[in-house]
Design a protein around this motif. Structure first.
Motif, mmCIF file in Angstrom:
data_model
loop_
_atom_site.group_PDB
_atom_site.id
_atom_site.type_symbol
_atom_site.label_atom_id
_atom_site.label_comp_id
_atom_site.label_asym_id
_atom_site.label_seq_id
_atom_site.Cartn_x
_atom_site.Cartn_y
_atom_site.Cartn_z
ATOM 1 N N SER A 26 19.082 27.597 32.783
ATOM 2 C CA SER A 26 18.072 27.348 31.743
ATOM 3 C C SER A 26 17.722 25.870 31.645
ATOM 4 C CB SER A 26 18.598 27.802 30.379
ATOM 5 O OG SER A 26 18.972 29.142 30.416
ATOM 6 N N GLN A 49 31.424 24.029 30.306
ATOM 7 C CA GLN A 49 30.579 24.152 29.098
ATOM 8 C C GLN A 49 31.370 24.664 27.890
ATOM 9 O OE1 GLN A 49 30.790 26.164 31.580
ATOM 10 N NE2 GLN A 49 30.153 28.253 31.129
ATOM 11 N N LYS A 50 32.613 25.072 28.111
ATOM 12 C CA LYS A 50 33.422 25.574 26.994
ATOM 13 C C LYS A 50 34.505 24.570 26.581
ATOM 14 C CE LYS A 50 31.306 29.634 27.353
ATOM 15 N NZ LYS A 50 29.956 29.698 26.802
ATOM 16 N N VAL A 92 26.647 26.401 26.084
ATOM 17 C CA VAL A 92 25.696 26.691 27.158
ATOM 18 C C VAL A 92 24.877 25.439 27.468
ATOM 19 C CG1 VAL A 92 25.504 29.173 26.658
ATOM 20 C CG2 VAL A 92 23.986 27.565 25.478
ATOM 21 N N VAL A 93 24.248 25.432 28.644
ATOM 22 C CA VAL A 93 23.302 24.361 28.973
ATOM 23 C C VAL A 93 21.894 24.923 28.805
ATOM 24 C CG1 VAL A 93 24.813 23.121 30.558
ATOM 25 C CG2 VAL A 93 23.343 24.937 31.471
ATOM 26 N N GLU A 124 18.872 24.403 22.839
ATOM 27 C CA GLU A 124 17.845 25.430 23.071
ATOM 28 C C GLU A 124 16.680 24.812 23.851
ATOM 29 O OE1 GLU A 124 17.629 28.752 22.864
ATOM 30 O OE2 GLU A 124 19.663 28.877 22.087
ATOM 31 N N SER A 125 16.483 25.353 25.068
ATOM 32 C CA SER A 125 15.446 24.818 25.959
ATOM 33 C C SER A 125 14.085 24.706 25.286
ATOM 34 C CB SER A 125 15.228 25.720 27.173
ATOM 35 O OG SER A 125 16.375 26.310 27.599
HETATM 36 N N1 LIG Z 1 18.554 30.267 25.026
HETATM 37 C C1 LIG Z 1 19.374 29.250 25.649
HETATM 38 C C2 LIG Z 1 20.102 29.890 26.820
HETATM 39 C C3 LIG Z 1 21.146 28.960 27.375
HETATM 40 C C4 LIG Z 1 22.031 29.670 28.394
HETATM 41 O O1 LIG Z 1 22.349 30.857 28.256
HETATM 42 N N2 LIG Z 1 22.462 28.922 29.448
HETATM 43 C C5 LIG Z 1 23.305 29.507 30.458
HETATM 44 C C6 LIG Z 1 22.849 29.054 31.835
HETATM 45 S S1 LIG Z 1 21.281 29.786 32.236
HETATM 46 C C7 LIG Z 1 24.717 28.987 30.294
HETATM 47 O O2 LIG Z 1 24.926 27.827 30.024
HETATM 48 N N3 LIG Z 1 25.700 29.868 30.499
HETATM 49 C C8 LIG Z 1 27.070 29.499 30.467
HETATM 50 C C9 LIG Z 1 27.882 30.411 29.614
HETATM 51 O O3 LIG Z 1 27.332 31.362 29.026
HETATM 52 O O4 LIG Z 1 29.085 30.183 29.550
HETATM 53 C C10 LIG Z 1 18.499 28.074 26.108
HETATM 54 O O5 LIG Z 1 17.396 28.331 26.596
HETATM 55 O O6 LIG Z 1 18.896 26.918 25.938
#
Ligand SMILES: N[C@@H](CCC(=O)N[C@@H](CS)C(=O)NCC(=O)O)C(=O)O
Length: 205
Positions: A12, A39-40, A52-53, A65-66
């Motif tokens: 994202s 990320q945790k 999350v990123v 949030e993107s």
């Molecule tokens: N809605 C959030 C979604 C963020 C998201 O889900 N990022 C994923 C990567 S696409 C992530 O960091 N996943 C790692 C995890 O869930 O541990 C945004 O757009 O910022």
């Protein structure tokens, strides 16, 4: 302004990196290894409690949030570069509406489609009739975009803007998840023109 983006390739965070490049904004990029669970870690959870990123840290304050990050980048760097409408104009309201529509309304359906059919998701969660219904709704959701692109080359008029990058990124991701745009020729053509933007080839290659 001091900016640090926490990101990971093919995530994202990708549209945010593309936007920073398009806007020529100076920003430190810190890559997190999602597979390793960086990320945790507590230090990252302190700036993004969802783990999350992406997260963009602006002068020490985190923004996550993107969609929020992209709209903020438009507001702070896009206006002077002619890539985002000025505050107080009707076009600014259109940009907020369509960018939020892409991430929230269309993006929610793309996520649901992923759960219903993606090979990356536990097959016990798959549901073929649900996937078919979501694909129908995704296609219907493109009708207003098709109508908009009948009247103009890009989402805000005759010039490319950050709004094209935002909506185009969500729709491109959607196509990878099985949401076809082929029944909407103007949307397909616009998405093809968006894919030619040099910035898409330059970053995260
Ligand atoms: N809605 C959030 C979604 C963020 C998201 O889900 N990022 C994923 C990567 S696409 C992530 O960091 N996943 C790692 C995890 O869930 O541990 C945004 O757009 O910022």
């Amino acid at each position: 302004m001091n900016l640090t983006l926490y990101a990971s390739p093919m995530s994202s965070a990708t549209p945010v990196v593309h936007a920073l490049t398009e806007l020529e904004v100076d920003c430190e990029i810190v890559i997190l290894d999602l597979k390793a669970g960086e990320q945790k870690r507590p230090d990252y959870l302190a700036i993004n409690p969802h783990g999350v990123v992406p997260t963009l840290v602006v002068d020490g304050t985190p923004l996550f949030e993107s969609a929020a990050i992209l709209q903020w980048l438009g507001e702070h760097y896009g206006v002077q570069r002619g890539l985002w409408p000025a505050a107080g104009t009707p076009a600014r309201l259109e940009a907020l509406s369509w960018s939020t529509w892409a991430y929230v309304s269309y993006g929610m359906l793309v996520n649901a489609l992923n759960f219903a059919q993606s090979p990356n998701v536990d097959a016990r969660l798959h549901h073929a009739p649900l996937a078919e219904e979501i694909r129908r709704r995704l296609a219907r959701a493109l009708d207003p975009l098709e109508a908009r692109l009948a009247a103009q080359a890009w989402l805000l008029g005759e010039r490319y803007s950050l709004l094209d990058l935002i909506v185009g990124s969500v729709l491109t991701h959607g196509t990878y998840c099985g949401a076809s745009v082929q029944r909407h020729p103007r949307v397909a053509d616009w998405l093809g023109r968006f894919a030619q933007r040099p910035v898409l080839a330059r970053t995260w290659a």
